[in-house]
Design a protein around this motif. Structure first.
Motif, PDB file in Angstrom:
ATOM      1  N   GLY A 165       0.812  -1.215   0.000  1.00 55.75           N
ATOM      2  CA  GLY A 165       0.000   0.000   0.000  1.00 55.75           C
ATOM      3  C   GLY A 165       0.842   1.261   0.000  1.00 55.75           C
ATOM      4  N   VAL A 166       0.339   2.303  -0.659  1.00 56.97           N
ATOM      5  CA  VAL A 166       1.014   3.607  -0.702  1.00 56.97           C
ATOM      6  C   VAL A 166       0.006   4.685  -0.326  1.00 56.97           C
ATOM      7  N   PRO A 167       0.461   5.772   0.296  1.00 60.30           N
ATOM      8  CA  PRO A 167      -0.453   6.868   0.664  1.00 60.30           C
ATOM      9  C   PRO A 167      -1.034   7.530  -0.592  1.00 60.30           C
ATOM     10  N   TYR A 168      -2.206   8.113  -0.442  1.00 57.66           N
ATOM     11  CA  TYR A 168      -2.825   8.834  -1.560  1.00 57.66           C
ATOM     12  C   TYR A 168      -1.975  10.040  -1.943  1.00 57.66           C
ATOM     13  N   ASP A 169      -1.817  10.220  -3.255  1.00 54.82           N
ATOM     14  CA  ASP A 169      -1.073  11.350  -3.791  1.00 54.82           C
ATOM     15  C   ASP A 169      -1.800  11.805  -5.053  1.00 54.82           C
ATOM     16  N   PRO A 170      -2.228  13.069  -5.116  1.00 56.95           N
ATOM     17  CA  PRO A 170      -2.971  13.536  -6.293  1.00 56.95           C
ATOM     18  C   PRO A 170      -2.220  13.351  -7.605  1.00 56.95           C
ATOM     19  N   THR A 171      -0.880  13.293  -7.540  1.00 60.06           N
ATOM     20  CA  THR A 171      -0.107  13.136  -8.775  1.00 60.06           C
ATOM     21  C   THR A 171      -0.215  11.729  -9.353  1.00 60.06           C
ATOM     22  N   LEU A 172      -0.773  10.792  -8.583  1.00 55.67           N
ATOM     23  CA  LEU A 172      -0.928   9.425  -9.088  1.00 55.67           C
ATOM     24  C   LEU A 172      -2.047   9.333 -10.117  1.00 55.67           C
ATOM     25  N   GLY A 173      -2.954  10.320 -10.116  1.00 48.40           N
ATOM     26  CA  GLY A 173      -4.052  10.300 -11.061  1.00 48.40           C
ATOM     27  C   GLY A 173      -5.376  10.604 -10.392  1.00 48.40           C
ATOM     28  N   ALA A 174      -6.447  10.542 -11.180  1.00 43.83           N
ATOM     29  CA  ALA A 174      -7.788  10.815 -10.659  1.00 43.83           C
ATOM     30  C   ALA A 174      -8.456   9.511 -10.253  1.00 43.83           C
ATOM     31  N   PHE A 175      -9.016   9.494  -9.044  1.00 41.30           N
ATOM     32  CA  PHE A 175      -9.687   8.308  -8.522  1.00 41.30           C
ATOM     33  C   PHE A 175     -11.065   8.714  -8.026  1.00 41.30           C
ATOM     34  N   ASP A 176     -12.088   8.201  -8.650  1.00 40.71           N
ATOM     35  CA  ASP A 176     -13.458   8.580  -8.350  1.00 40.71           C
ATOM     36  C   ASP A 176     -13.854   8.183  -6.930  1.00 40.71           C
ATOM     37  N   SER A 177     -14.295   9.164  -6.130  1.00 41.16           N
ATOM     38  CA  SER A 177     -14.810   8.940  -4.764  1.00 41.16           C
ATOM     39  C   SER A 177     -13.802   8.233  -3.866  1.00 41.16           C
ATOM     40  N   ILE A 178     -12.519   8.469  -4.049  1.00 43.28           N
ATOM     41  CA  ILE A 178     -11.508   7.767  -3.265  1.00 43.28           C
ATOM     42  C   ILE A 178     -11.531   8.195  -1.802  1.00 43.28           C
ATOM     43  N   ASN A 179     -11.333   7.217  -0.927  1.00 41.47           N
ATOM     44  CA  ASN A 179     -11.143   7.479   0.491  1.00 41.47           C
ATOM     45  C   ASN A 179      -9.649   7.718   0.701  1.00 41.47           C
ATOM     46  N   VAL A 180      -9.266   8.965   0.891  1.00 36.92           N
ATOM     47  CA  VAL A 180      -7.846   9.321   0.939  1.00 36.92           C
ATOM     48  C   VAL A 180      -7.171   8.824   2.214  1.00 36.92           C
TER      49      VAL A 180
END
Length: 238
Positions: A165-180
């Protein structure tokens, strides 16, 4: 001494004839094994795995028009050298789990001339912790299929492994309704994707040529959890 020499020559000649007969028989058998007729079911190497196809037409120069049995998609043309007789093979537990947990109508055909897309029955697992490869496979099989922009998309021969697992990062792309607050899980693998046009309203030409095939041998992507508690997975060969 003369008789012995004659006997030796006879032995040599007999051995040479036997060898020649064996070579001819072997070549004939090999040739027979790569000659197929309409209706035969054989195997074709696809995305690193042998899949079952059915011969639906025979063309010139040892070429065969085939239908992929699992997806119901037809129209691909292959040389006889690219096909082989069916060999028995065991299913992996990974594949069995995915098949048991998704709804796939593998024999029904629709207006696209193929099977219907798989439907996800539940996407909540796991409630906590990292997603497994078996669950990622299940979600890929049903979430990457469906009708989008008027085309039917199907996937076959999906193989996947899950990274840490990796922490959420906006540079990874767009993820619909993601739980950050929940880690994303990188995935990689391979798949075969089909894009089929509607035979009734969009496709022009023979009915067995409405599907395009896209091989993704080095697909990558992510599985992540949404704020609704559902898992979403997607990967493609960039």
């Amino acid at each position: 001494m003369k008789n012995q020499t004659k006997s030796n020559w006879q032995t040599i000649v007999f051995a040479a004839i036997a060898t020649l007969v064996f070579i001819i028989a072997t070549n004939t058998l090999a040739s027979a094994q790569t000659t197929y007729k309409v209706g035969d079911r054989v195997e074709k190497l696809s995305a690193g795995d042998w899949v079952e196809v059915e011969i639906i037409a025979i063309k010139e120069n040892d070429q065969y028009l085939v239908r992929f049995v699992q997806s119901g998609i037809s129209g691909a043309l292959y040389n006889g050298s690219e096909l082989r007789p069916i060999k028995a093979k065991a299913q992996t537990n990974n594949q069995n789990n995915a098949d048991n947990q998704t709804t796939a109508q593998t024999t029904k055909t629709n207006r696209f001339g193929a099977r219907d897309a798989r439907i996800c029955d539940d996407t909540k697992a796991p409630a906590k912790g990292a997603i497994t490869a078996a669950l990622a496979l299940k979600y890929l099989n049903c979430q990457m299929e469906g009708i989008f922009s008027g085309n039917l998309y199907l996937v076959e021969n999906v193989k996947v492994e899950v990274g840490g697992g990796v922490p959420y990062d906006p540079t990874l792309g767009a993820f619909d309704s993601i739980n950050v607050r929940v880690p994303l899980y990188p995935i990689r693998g391979s798949l075969l994707r089909y894009q089929c046009k509607d035979l009734e309203t969009e496709h022009v030409g023979p009915p067995d040529t409405n599907c395009n095939t896209y091989n993704n041998p080095k697909a990558t992507g992510y599985c992540y959890k949404t704020t609704f508690g559902d898992w979403k997975c997607n990967m493609a060969d960039r």
